[in-house]
Design a protein around this motif. Structure first.
Motif, PDB file in Angstrom:
ATOM      1  N   ALA A 112      22.912  30.527 -37.558  1.00  0.00           N
ATOM      2  CA  ALA A 112      22.132  29.366 -38.009  1.00  0.00           C
ATOM      3  C   ALA A 112      20.648  29.688 -38.037  1.00  0.00           C
ATOM      4  O   ALA A 112      19.924  29.288 -38.960  1.00  0.00           O
ATOM      5  N   ALA A 113      20.183  30.437 -37.025  1.00  0.00           N
ATOM      6  CA  ALA A 113      18.764  30.788 -36.964  1.00  0.00           C
ATOM      7  C   ALA A 113      18.385  31.768 -38.069  1.00  0.00           C
ATOM      8  O   ALA A 113      17.308  31.663 -38.671  1.00  0.00           O
ATOM      9  N   GLN A 115      19.831  32.090 -41.004  1.00  0.00           N
ATOM     10  CA  GLN A 115      19.830  31.396 -42.291  1.00  0.00           C
ATOM     11  C   GLN A 115      18.637  30.458 -42.429  1.00  0.00           C
ATOM     12  O   GLN A 115      18.302  30.045 -43.545  1.00  0.00           O
ATOM     13  N   ALA A 116      17.997  30.138 -41.295  1.00  0.00           N
ATOM     14  CA  ALA A 116      16.813  29.275 -41.348  1.00  0.00           C
ATOM     15  C   ALA A 116      15.527  30.058 -41.579  1.00  0.00           C
ATOM     16  O   ALA A 116      14.474  29.459 -41.801  1.00  0.00           O
ATOM     17  N   PRO A 118      12.811  31.670 -43.531  1.00  0.00           N
ATOM     18  CA  PRO A 118      12.408  31.482 -44.938  1.00  0.00           C
ATOM     19  C   PRO A 118      12.596  32.760 -45.754  1.00  0.00           C
ATOM     20  O   PRO A 118      12.294  33.858 -45.290  1.00  0.00           O
ATOM     21  N   SER A 143      12.353  36.130 -35.470  1.00  0.00           N
ATOM     22  CA  SER A 143      12.438  34.727 -35.898  1.00  0.00           C
ATOM     23  C   SER A 143      13.720  34.081 -35.411  1.00  0.00           C
ATOM     24  O   SER A 143      13.720  32.933 -34.946  1.00  0.00           O
ATOM     25  N   ALA A 147      14.100  30.883 -32.665  1.00  0.00           N
ATOM     26  CA  ALA A 147      14.738  29.633 -33.079  1.00  0.00           C
ATOM     27  C   ALA A 147      15.978  29.317 -32.257  1.00  0.00           C
ATOM     28  O   ALA A 147      16.327  28.153 -32.071  1.00  0.00           O
ATOM     29  N   SER A 148      16.655  30.362 -31.769  1.00  0.00           N
ATOM     30  CA  SER A 148      17.944  30.137 -31.097  1.00  0.00           C
ATOM     31  C   SER A 148      17.858  30.180 -29.581  1.00  0.00           C
ATOM     32  O   SER A 148      18.896  30.018 -28.918  1.00  0.00           O
ATOM     33  N   ARG A 217       9.499  22.746 -29.584  1.00  0.00           N
ATOM     34  CA  ARG A 217       9.819  23.269 -30.921  1.00  0.00           C
ATOM     35  C   ARG A 217       9.110  22.444 -31.986  1.00  0.00           C
ATOM     36  O   ARG A 217       9.091  21.222 -31.934  1.00  0.00           O
TER      37      ARG A 217
END
Length: 219
Positions: A112-113, A115-116, A118, A143, A147-148, A217
């Motif tokens: 998920a991270a 694919q997030a 950019p 990145s 995010a995760s 976040r």
């Protein structure tokens, strides 16, 4: 109820529980190392354009996410030696079982991270002449980890709690030592209450850290 509480029966043998706690923490740390590294590799496979790469990773993740951790631990301890004639130490086997389970859940967090991230970031890496491996190491990995982190910490503390399941195959972790002590002293209420508080004392700070990171976040 005529039960008389006697914490002394447990506190006099507290060193035994500390030995079990030490092994529990070692299992948790080792399983998290396996889960963090393998989970990221699986996540890269999950987002691959190639079905031959994506398929095995998807099967692995779905198997470990959709079967009980207890069944996985028992299978590794009893079925692997019988099927493959491979005999590994009980602690190593416990780390392997817990680590693979954790890797499946971490893989979804990483995916998920990833694919997030950019698309422009990866395009910038291509424009700078970075190789695919360099783009993974210097752009995607940092990145994705940032995010995760909350989910990875939550999964990590979950594996601490799930590590109690290895007691069923006689790995002398905190839960195993607690069961033995409760049987020997006939003090199950006192023993398991103290053990629950020990798990709680370790899990709560991590849970608070996850909440703090979530609040920080960016929206």
């Amino acid at each position: 109820m005529n039960y008389t509480f006697d914490l002394g029966a447990v506190t006099r043998n507290f060193d035994v529980l500390l030995q079990g706690l030490s092994l529990t923490l070692q299992l948790t740390i080792a399983a998290n190392i396996v889960g963090l590294i393998l989970g990221f590799l699986l996540a890269l496979m999950l987002v691959s354009r190639f079905a031959l790469v994506r398929g095995p990773a998807t099967a692995f993740v779905e198997f470990f996410r959709c079967t009980p951790a207890l069944i996985q631990i028992v299978w590794f301890f009893y079925c692997v030696p019988m099927l493959f004639n491979v005999f590994i130490g009980s602690i190593t086997m416990a780390v392997l079982a817990l680590g693979l389970n954790l890797a499946a859940f971490n893989a979804e967090a990483y995916r998920a991270a990833i694919q997030a991230v950019p698309r422009e970031h990866e395009d910038a890496g291509i424009a700078l002449g970075l190789s695919p491996l360099q783009r993974v190491l210097y752009i995607i990995l940092p990145s994705a980890i940032r995010a995760s982190v909350p989910v990875l910490l939550t999964n990590g503390i979950g594996i601490l709690q799930q590590s109690a399941l290895v007691s069923i195959v006689a790995v002398p972790d905190l839960m195993y030592e607690a069961k033995t002590l409760a049987t020997e002293t006939y003090r199950p209420i006192e023993t398991f209450t103290i053990v629950a508080l020990m798990y709680f004392a370790i899990s709560l700070p991590v849970s608070q850290l996850v909440g703090w990171l979530e609040r920080r976040r960016p929206a």
